[in-house]
Design an enzyme around this catalytic site. Structure first.
Site, PDB file in Angstrom:
ATOM      1  N   GLY A  63       0.864  -1.214   0.139  1.00  0.00           N
ATOM      2  CA  GLY A  63      -0.029   0.048  -0.112  1.00  0.00           C
ATOM      3  C   GLY A  63       0.850   1.352  -0.033  1.00  0.00           C
ATOM      4  N   SER A  64       0.403   2.370   0.668  1.00  0.00           N
ATOM      5  CA  SER A  64       1.144   3.499   0.779  1.00  0.00           C
ATOM      6  C   SER A  64       2.336   3.503   1.244  1.00  0.00           C
ATOM      7  CB  SER A  64       0.384   4.520   1.363  1.00  0.00           C
ATOM      8  OG  SER A  64      -0.989   4.453   0.648  1.00  0.00           O
ATOM      9  N   THR A  65       2.726   2.560   1.841  1.00  0.00           N
ATOM     10  CA  THR A  65       4.246   2.456   2.601  1.00  0.00           C
ATOM     11  C   THR A  65       5.108   2.343   1.430  1.00  0.00           C
ATOM     12  OG1 THR A  65       3.944  -0.054   2.993  1.00  0.00           O
ATOM     13  CG2 THR A  65       3.291   1.322   4.797  1.00  0.00           C
ATOM     14  N   PHE A  66       4.533   1.981   0.433  1.00  0.00           N
ATOM     15  CA  PHE A  66       5.685   1.663  -0.876  1.00  0.00           C
ATOM     16  C   PHE A  66       5.999   2.933  -1.502  1.00  0.00           C
ATOM     17  CE2 PHE A  66       6.511   0.361  -5.455  1.00  0.00           C
ATOM     18  CZ  PHE A  66       7.623  -0.356  -4.928  1.00  0.00           C
TER      19      PHE A  66
END
Lengths: 647, 381
Positions: A327-330
């Site tokens: 998700g957005s941690t990428f």
């Protein structure tokens, strides 16, 4: 009757003749006997002597003590304890049935176990001790000992067995040992004679399995002279073998206990916390967990079934085996790739209307209304998807993938745990090989927000965070030392990214958790020297269908558990001088910042304090809730002690 | 009485007979018995009990018996042959009804002071009756069918009784011993040829019928034969005894492991180590030299029997001596073949060495008879 002399002469001659024939036959036979003696005793003597030695000398194995496993502070995590057994010797027992009946009146004997033991007893010679039952309490042993006169042939005995004093806390890391099975024997190349010992315990999963060779030690043996019945006559020589190597883990038992307890407040979650400098894995949590001690003697079928049928998969070590869309941690990876490729500067902006349009397809931002003009820092702070859709189109997937791989995506880390996943870091070549299809721009857009094909384990996310925090290619390390020999720390070389670019990304992460507009503002830490920098992620495990969108089924609470979003959070602290990096995944937990974020903060705070953190590290408005939450934690006593180096 | 045609007066009388004994034979017998004492001492783990002492007493008794029998003129013994044979038949029948069971077979009659094995006794009385028969029979009639049938019957009746016990080893000895006496007496080669051809035919029939519809033996009997032919095919089952025996024997090497140092017998790998398999202990502890020496001692005993028999003009005496020699030969030849894996395991003891009362006493009685024949042989001139 008279006989003529002639008659007698004939008789004598005949007897002499026949006697000579018979005599030569006898001589021939004796020749054969002599020849046979020579053949056996002179020509084949060596061969027979060897057989005689084999006959006479029996090797008995002496099982070495299995190596112990300690945590980084020297607290035992896997140890060998006394196993009280009750053994029967058939020839001493006399009437076996009567003796066992009497024994059953004194202590409980499991009927199945008893039947198995009796079968084994009947298979073996009468003087061989056979275990009737093991893992008994001291009381049982004492009862048997006191009643010894009524129980001929019954001997209370003590051996060594594996015990995990911390129970479920380390079940995923250390794994467990179990009795060697036929399946194990068919799989293992190694011809260690120890494996032939019935019920010999070998590592089945985790460190116990991966470090089996070191932990097992070398079998000792004694050469004994036995007689034809197999009875031991005397010991000829003895070699006690080499006990297994002791291992020290990088894990901290108290932190591990806290992590497991904290994760258990969720249904199914995993967390990894490590040092960004040394790569030491300080805690690796996966909830729910299980008691490894149940496996040591072979787990019962109902217990095993309960574990395998649990939808939250307690047996899986999700922190290294689970692969989740990051998700957005990428997004940090995409940012760095773009900065590194020079396709944008930190102050370049993209306009977010709430969606990107590629061809005739719309890619939505999580914020329907859009973020307006977004720069690098704001894109991370508010996790604007459209900004990354645009970046992805400018940078291209191959550059993103190359960058992410340097942070550990797609890499199977060499740590001694079972089924460590490499996750997936897709690029054009990967898709061609895997699906025999061309990479499409939409794939890049999905990948840019950590969806689509991208999969990573909590361990990989923690490594990414640690590398972002330290700027070095730090490698995770689980084994601190083997038999006192420190295992080397790897990867303290710089990652090779421009330090300014890294700093920009870190500043973005800082903004996430420390600025009012940040998605993770609620998980800030109110202590100046312990500021947290993080990034939330909420990854879809389903596609919202058009029909669902029309019906308005978009909130997680309306969905069954297994279709809800994964909640993720990566963070390190303190911001200025990082000592800890963590990644948390709450399976189908919902929002990253609201579910996974608080977990990551609690873990980081506990780690920084070395104990239950003081409430004043939390924002004042949350303290009451936090206090209530800590009250719910089921901690071991030592882990509940306040931190030693409390600030 | 053929004897009277010779110079009876030159036959020694009174106590001087003792000087005319075949002393070298007596010394050889003692030597072999001493080998036995040594081995029994060894298998008992260096102890006079439980085997050496009783064995020594029996040998001493046997020596006395031998000399006593040697003192009595041979013609008395010839006259006693029928009685002895009849008595042993009765005893065999007695075993059928009153015998005690030892080692799974009925072999003994307990007379209180000794447990008598009538089958042992029969080995000698059979030779006696056959020798007496051929002494009596007109030499021209030896090969006539009717006169061949009578000794055959004399052999087969006790053989049948012994087989019923069952004691295959003794039955074999009776048939072979009796056959040898008939051969010595001059029964035509044809009969032996026919018997041998019949035997070969039977064996080949047994083997070729295996697996066919007219199979002659039961499957388990074939398996026993297999085990004999290749003991290693079943090393822990039926082949165990013979395999262990060969290991012990072979591991002796040239000079052996030394007295009392044999590991195989000491550790009970050997079955029946003090009786039928005692030769393996000797071979293990004294090696090829020891085993071969015993064979030489036996050969010398046979040689002295031959020398005595062939220099004896008395028909009964020479047939009897040769018959006893052959029986003695059969004892050790079968026993040694058995422990060396050349013959199937049948219960035949090593003469004068194996522990056992009846066998020892009966053999000494038999040698007493040969000594009597020797002392009372007709002297020419």
């Amino acid at each position: 009757m008279k006989r003529s002399p002639k008659d007698t002469e004939t008789s004598v001659r005949r007897i002499t003749r026949r006697g000579m024939v018979l005599g030569s036959l006898q001589l021939g036979m004796m020749g054969v006997l002599g020849w046979r003696m020579r053949q056996m005793q002179v020509e084949q003597a060596d061969e027979f002597r060897l057989l005689a030695e084999e006959n006479r000398i029996n090797m008995r194995l002496i099982a070495p003590a299995r190596g112990l496993i300690f945590d980084r502070g020297g607290i035992p995590v896997a140890e060998n304890t006394q196993n009280y057994r009750i053994v029967i010797v058939r020839e001493d027992a006399g009437d076996v049935d009567a003796v066992i009946d009497r024994l059953r009146q004194l202590i409980y004997l499991d009927p199945d176990e008893l039947e198995r033991s009796l079968r084994e007893m009947n298979r073996r010679s009468a003087f061989v001790p056979v275990t009737l039952t093991d893992q008994r309490s001291w009381e049982d042993i004492a009862t048997v000992a006191v009643n010894a006169p009524a129980l001929p042939g019954i001997i209370p005995d003590v051996g060594l067995t594996r015990h995990y004093p911390l129970g479920p806390d380390f079940s995923h890391i250390v794994g467990y040992v179990g009795p060697v099975s036929d399946y194990d024997l068919s799989r293992i190349e190694d011809k260690d004679p120890l494996l032939q010992i019935p019920k010999f315990q070998i590592g089945k999963t985790g460190v116990e399995n991966k470090y089996e060779r070191e932990l097992r030690g070398k079998a000792g043996n004694k050469r004994i002279e036995v007689n034809a019945a197999g009875r031991v006559m005397r010991e000829l020589s003895r070699d006690n073998g080499v006990p297994g190597a002791n291992l020290q883990l990088t894990v901290d038992t108290n932190l591990q206990n806290f992590v497991e307890a904290r994760l258990s407040l969720e249904e199914s979650a995993a967390a990894v916390i490590m040092s960004p400098q040394s790569g030491d894995l300080l805690a690796i949590g996966s909830a729910p967990t299980f008691d490894p001690n149940k496996f040591v003697r072979g787990i019962s079928v109902p217990d095993y079934k309960a574990l395998t049928e649990n939808i939250y998969r307690p047996l899986a070590n999700k922190s290294v085996q689970g692969a989740y869309p990051p998700g957005s941690t990428f997004k940090m990876m995409v940012t760095l790739a773009a900065l590194d490729a020079g396709v944008m500067g930190p102050e370049d902006t993209e306009y977010c209307p709430g969606f990107s349009k590629v061809g005739d397809r719309r890619f939505h931002c999580w914020k329907r209304g859009g973020h307006g003009y977004v720069n690098l820092e704001k894109s991370l702070q508010q996790s604007c998807d459209v900004y990354y859709y645009e970046l992805a189109q400018k940078v291209g997937i191959d550059k993103i993938a190359e960058t992410a791989r340097r942070f550990g995506f797609g890499e199977r880390f060499d740590i001694p745990m079972s089924a460590v996943t490499s996750g997936i870091m897709p690029d054009k070549a990967w898709k061609r090989e895997r699906y025999d299809a061309e990479w499409r721009i939409g794939d890049s857009l999905n990948a840019s927000i950590g969806q689509g094909y991208v999969l990573a384990s909590p361990l990989q996310l923690a490594v990414m965070t640690a590398r972002l925090a330290s700027g070095t290619s730090v490698m995770p390390r689980l084994i601190k030392s083997v038999d006192g020999v420190e295992t080397p720390i790897e990867g303290d070389t710089p990652l090779g990214f421009n330090e300014n670019h890294l700093r920009m990304v870190r500043r973005g992460m800082y903004a996430v958790t420390n600025t009012r507009r940040g998605t993770g503002y609620s998980v800030r830490i109110d202590a100046d020297n312990q500021r947290i920098a993080g990034k939330s992620g909420t990854s879809q495990v389903r596609n919202i269908t058009v029909a669902e969108r029309a019906r308005g089924v978009t909130s997680n609470a309306d969905l069954p558990w297994e279709r809800r979003d994964h909640a993720l959070f990566v963070a390190y602290a303190p911001y200025e001088n990082p000592t800890h990096a963590a990644a948390v995944v709450v399976e189908h937990g919902g929002g990253g910042s609201s579910v996974a974020g608080p977990l990551a903060r609690d873990i980081l705070l506990y780690a920084m304090h070395g104990g239950i953190p003081p409430l004043d590290a939390y924002p004042s408005s949350q303290r009451a809730r936090i206090r209530a939450q800590f009250a719910k934690l089921e901690l071991r006593e030592s882990a509940a002690q306040p931190g030693r180096d409390r600030a | 009485m053929s004897y009277l045609e010779y110079y009876v007066k030159r036959v020694p009388t009174g106590p001087s007979k003792i000087l005319h004994l075949n002393w070298p034979l007596a010394i050889l017998l003692t030597a072999v018995a001493c080998v036995g004492f040594l081995m029994l001492y060894s298998v008992a783990g260096g102890s006079m009990t439980p085997w050496v002492e009783p064995q020594m007493k029996r040998f001493a008794l046997g020596m006395v018996l031998m000399i006593a029998i040697a003192m009595v003129p041979i013609w008395f013994w010839r006259n006693m042959a029928g009685l002895a044979y009849g008595a042993s038949l009765l005893l065999l029948l007695g075993v059928e009804f009153f015998g005690s069971t030892g080692m799974g077979a009925q072999r003994w009659i307990d007379l209180g002071f000794i447990r008598l094995q009538p089958s042992e006794l029969t080995k000698i009385t059979l030779v006696m009756i056959l020798a007496a028969y051929y002494d009596w029979l007109d030499i021209g009639k030896t090969s006539r069918p009717l006169w061949v049938a009578i000794p055959l019957l004399l052999i087969l009746v006790p053989t049948y009784l012994v087989l019923r016990q069952p004691d295959l080893g003794t039955a074999l000895l009776l048939v072979m011993g009796g056959g040898a006496v008939m051969f010595i007496a001059g029964v035509s080669w044809w009969y032996f040829g026919i018997v041998i051809a019949g035997g070969v035919g039977l064996v080949s029939a047994v083997f070729s019928s295996r697996g066919t519809s007219w199979q002659l033996l039961k499957d388990y009997q074939y398996r026993r034969i297999d085990t004999f032919l290749d003991p290693s095919s079943d090393p822990l089952g039926a082949g165990y005894h013979i395999t262990q025996s060969k290991i012990a024997l072979g591991s002796g090497g040239w000079t052996g492991r030394g007295f009392m140092q044999g590991t195989q017998s000491r550790l009970n790998f050997l079955p029946e180590k003090h009786t039928d398999f005692i030769f393996t202990t000797l071979a293990e502890e004294f090696g090829f030299l020891g085993a071969f020496s015993l064979l030489v001692l036996y050969a010398l005993i046979i040689l002295f029997c031959f020398y005595s028999a062939l220099s004896n003009k008395d028909r009964f005496g020479s047939i009897l001596t040769l018959g006893i020699g052959v029986t003695f030969f059969l004892f050790f030849a079968i026993n040694m073949s058995m422990v060396m894996g050349l013959a199937p395991v049948v219960g035949v003891p090593l003469p004068l060495v194996s522990y056992g009362g009846s066998a020892m006493l009966v053999l000494m009685v038999a040698f007493g008879l040969t000594q009597s024949a020797h002392v009372h042989r007709p002297r020419s001139r």
